[in-house]
Design an enzyme around this catalytic site. Structure first.
Site, PDB file in Angstrom:
ATOM      1  N   GLU A   1       0.688  25.385 -74.328  1.00 40.85           N
ATOM      2  CA  GLU A   1       1.423  26.657 -74.300  1.00 40.85           C
ATOM      3  C   GLU A   1       0.903  26.469 -72.694  1.00 40.85           C
ATOM      4  O   GLU A   1       0.215  26.520 -71.795  1.00 40.85           O
ATOM      5  CB  GLU A   1      -0.006  27.902 -74.626  1.00 40.85           C
ATOM      6  CG  GLU A   1       0.880  28.257 -75.975  1.00 40.85           C
ATOM      7  CD  GLU A   1       0.772  27.567 -76.786  1.00 40.85           C
ATOM      8  OE1 GLU A   1      -0.268  26.669 -76.996  1.00 40.85           O
ATOM      9  OE2 GLU A   1       1.067  28.070 -78.078  1.00 40.85           O
ATOM     10  N   SER A   2       1.617  26.383 -71.287  1.00 40.71           N
ATOM     11  CA  SER A   2       1.813  26.425 -70.268  1.00 40.71           C
ATOM     12  C   SER A   2       0.988  24.798 -69.383  1.00 40.71           C
ATOM     13  O   SER A   2       1.716  23.975 -69.916  1.00 40.71           O
ATOM     14  CB  SER A   2       1.248  27.649 -69.711  1.00 40.71           C
ATOM     15  OG  SER A   2       2.883  28.680 -70.495  1.00 40.71           O
TER      16      SER A   2
ATOM     17  N   CYS B   1       0.340  30.618 -72.537  1.00 42.85           N
ATOM     18  CA  CYS B   1       0.986  32.011 -72.318  1.00 42.85           C
ATOM     19  C   CYS B   1       0.025  32.104 -74.654  1.00 42.85           C
ATOM     20  O   CYS B   1      -0.155  31.910 -75.020  1.00 42.85           O
ATOM     21  CB  CYS B   1       2.479  31.815 -72.095  1.00 42.85           C
ATOM     22  SG  CYS B   1       3.281  30.335 -73.307  1.00 42.85           S
TER      23      CYS B   1
ATOM     24  N   SER C   1       9.215  23.396 -69.923  1.00 44.77           N
ATOM     25  CA  SER C   1       7.903  23.994 -69.379  1.00 44.77           C
ATOM     26  C   SER C   1       8.196  23.122 -67.986  1.00 44.77           C
ATOM     27  O   SER C   1       8.987  21.938 -68.420  1.00 44.77           O
ATOM     28  CB  SER C   1       6.777  24.082 -70.185  1.00 44.77           C
ATOM     29  OG  SER C   1       6.283  24.698 -70.601  1.00 44.77           O
TER      30      SER C   1
ATOM     31  N   HIS D   1       7.720  28.258 -66.582  1.00 45.32           N
ATOM     32  CA  HIS D   1       7.854  28.322 -68.083  1.00 45.32           C
ATOM     33  C   HIS D   1       8.611  29.409 -68.405  1.00 45.32           C
ATOM     34  O   HIS D   1       9.093  30.313 -68.548  1.00 45.32           O
ATOM     35  CB  HIS D   1       6.392  28.353 -68.653  1.00 45.32           C
ATOM     36  CG  HIS D   1       5.554  27.816 -68.537  1.00 45.32           C
ATOM     37  ND1 HIS D   1       5.343  26.142 -68.661  1.00 45.32           N
ATOM     38  CD2 HIS D   1       4.471  28.214 -66.697  1.00 45.32           C
ATOM     39  CE1 HIS D   1       4.195  25.618 -68.100  1.00 45.32           C
ATOM     40  NE2 HIS D   1       3.780  26.397 -67.066  1.00 45.32           N
TER      41      HIS D   1
END
Lengths: 349, 349
Positions: free
Chosen positions: A74-75, A89, A245, A259
């Protein structure tokens, strides 16, 4: 991005919260500190444990002399000598890793003090799907207030529409003879440009799916992301079945990171860089041309040593950028940084 | 002020919320409207019924050709041709009178349209003692959103410390050829300066008690309130046993208004005026010298036709005013108005 972590709400409708929580911490030892202090001394396995608390993991990594850049499930995460950046995120919980992070920074990094801290995020599309303490800004502030007595929380933009939350440190300066000329000078130039976009062009968004591109390299080229800021070493990732990403780093330690959550019902793209510039107008224009959002926020932090420090004057005059009309503009003047927040919407067609 | 309305909380401790809710509405008929439209045609008994909903009443009244100025049991009301201002403290409920007010403005005043609206207040000292919908800004915004589709809600200053809430209208302008030069010009100059003070000097506050002054006239002179802006017709009121309110009006329809809650545990003073000036520095200094607060906010609204429009540049440079240090400064650029918010604290002694 991170479509593998897509959630289903009660109605069985797929949703992913692209909006990131962004944590940036600057450490110091004060004047008497060790010159060998370096956050990059924190062992990889300790970082992995830290990210478990946040509910994400490392999926790619590039580094140079100045900066370690991680793509996460996530990111992203960027670690340099004394600056730690974690941008995550989905339903991640970065504030829960704060206390363990401060311990690691001391134990391995050799840093005893937080010099500055910035925690920020846009308003979520679906706040009710977040995990404590991230459902409400009030919860996040309450947690941060337990760690930082000098913390100040702000909400920029319209709180009942699109807005952007910030928590930073705003200690009372010592009583000294203060000249009437704004901020005290600071020798280390620093600046951050962030553009958070929603309601994106579906045709462009379809680039960031495995249906349209074989891999991240293809998506990066096809979308023109590689041309936004040239001469970056790019580490990109295309998720299955969709989502993208990328981290870019320069030799001198600057970064950019993008992202993308491409799904039409909740499309979201974030762009961030700390590259210094006396005008961000060209970069902003390139980002808008690349992604064609319906709405976007632009935030710029710049300290007094930064060549970016007068950018706010430029943005004050921009009541529209091409087909996007400005709805909100706010300036804040903090201890070391000036901040400008702007929000633009596409003209009704 | 309005000590007669003092409340007791569960612990039996006396408390009065000095912080006012401030509602300012500008009405219009559009181009085809009647020139005889005037809010001052609303009959007195209708205004009294309206104020019952708000939980306050008229206690004094002065008028001239330009403006009707009312001192209320809780603060003030100013009515001119097309502008309505209601400022009420304590546990009043001004937002509950909005719908009936819009009806009266149409039925008696002859106005069919709200051109602009500003609802603002500082954070309360004791929000839990307020009455729905005034306990939380979110509640207030929810009510306002039901009436105004173009409403935008803002929070300026630190939301976890001292802050100031604002709800205003921010409609999407029509798509026209827009020059890159900021706001559209507006022919009617308008500006408002407001200074909201807390932690006031107890010796000065004792002036505003029946123990120290026989009547309001004595308190006005002794405190120097009459010298802040000279040549105002003053209507002042000293409450039993303490608390003070005053309205001042000029022949050409400008006003000033001051409200004082003198009790040391929850002292609060508000100052407001719409007098035009290319610099508010002298008035701000006089207000600070008169009341000597520990902390205060300064907010200035000015439209493009106002001589005050460049005041924000002046305040941007003032990182301290005498012994008060600036902690927050924020600028907002709305459709017709620019707004500057600043917050100052006395240097630690």
């Amino acid at each position: 991005m991170a479509a593998t972590e897509n959630m289903r709400d009660g109605d069985g409708v797929q949703f992913f919260e692209g909006v990131e929580k962004l944590l940036e911490i600057w450490f110091t030892n004060g004047d008497g500190g060790s010159k060998s202090a370096d956050l990059r001394k924190i062992p990889r396995n300790k970082l992995e444990s830290l990210l478990k608390i946040v509910r994400c993991e490392i999926i790619s990594f590039v580094k140079n002399d100045q900066i370690d850049a991680y793509v996460l499930s996530e990111s992203s995460m960027f670690i340099s000598k004394r600056r730690f950046i974690l941008k995550t995120c989905g339903t991640t919980t970065p504030l829960l890793c704060l206390q363990p992070l401060l311990l690691l920074a001391e134990q391995y990094g050799g840093f005893t003090k937080v010099e500055d801290l910035f925690y920020s995020r846009k308003n979520y599309k679906r706040p009710e799907l977040q995990i404590m303490p991230h459902q409400h800004f009030d919860q996040e502030v309450a947690l941060l207030d337990t760690l930082f007595p000098d913390g100040a929380a702000y909400c920029l933009g319209a709180v009942n529409k699109d807005c952007w939350y910030l928590y930073t440190l705003n200690p009372i300066p010592k009583k000294t003879i203060l000249p009437d000329i704004g901020n005290a000078p600071c020798d280390e130039a620093d600046q951050t440009l962030e553009i958070l976009m929603t309601d994106l062009d579906p045709e462009i968004m379809s680039i960031f799916t495995k249906e349209e591109c074989l891999n991240a390299t293809e998506a990066t080229k096809k979308s023109g992301i590689d041309k936004i800021i040239p001469n970056m070493v790019i580490d990109d990732f295309l998720f299955e079945p969709c989502g993208y990403s990328m981290n870019g780093v320069t030799k001198n330690g600057c970064y950019m990171t993008i992202h993308i959550t491409p799904e039409p019902d909740f499309s979201y793209v974030s762009f961030e860089t700390n590259i210094p510039s006396s005008s961000y107008r060209e970069i902003i224009q390139k980002v808008l041309d690349t992604f064609n959002p319906g709405k976007f926020t632009v935030t710029i932090f710049a300290n007094q040593a930064s060549p970016t420090k007068d950018t706010s004057k430029e943005l004050l005059l921009l009541n529209h950028i091409g087909k996007w009309q400005r709805r909100d503009i706010q300036l804040c003047n903090f201890k070391n940084y000036d901040l400008i927040y702007t929000f633009y919407c596409r003209f009704p067609s």
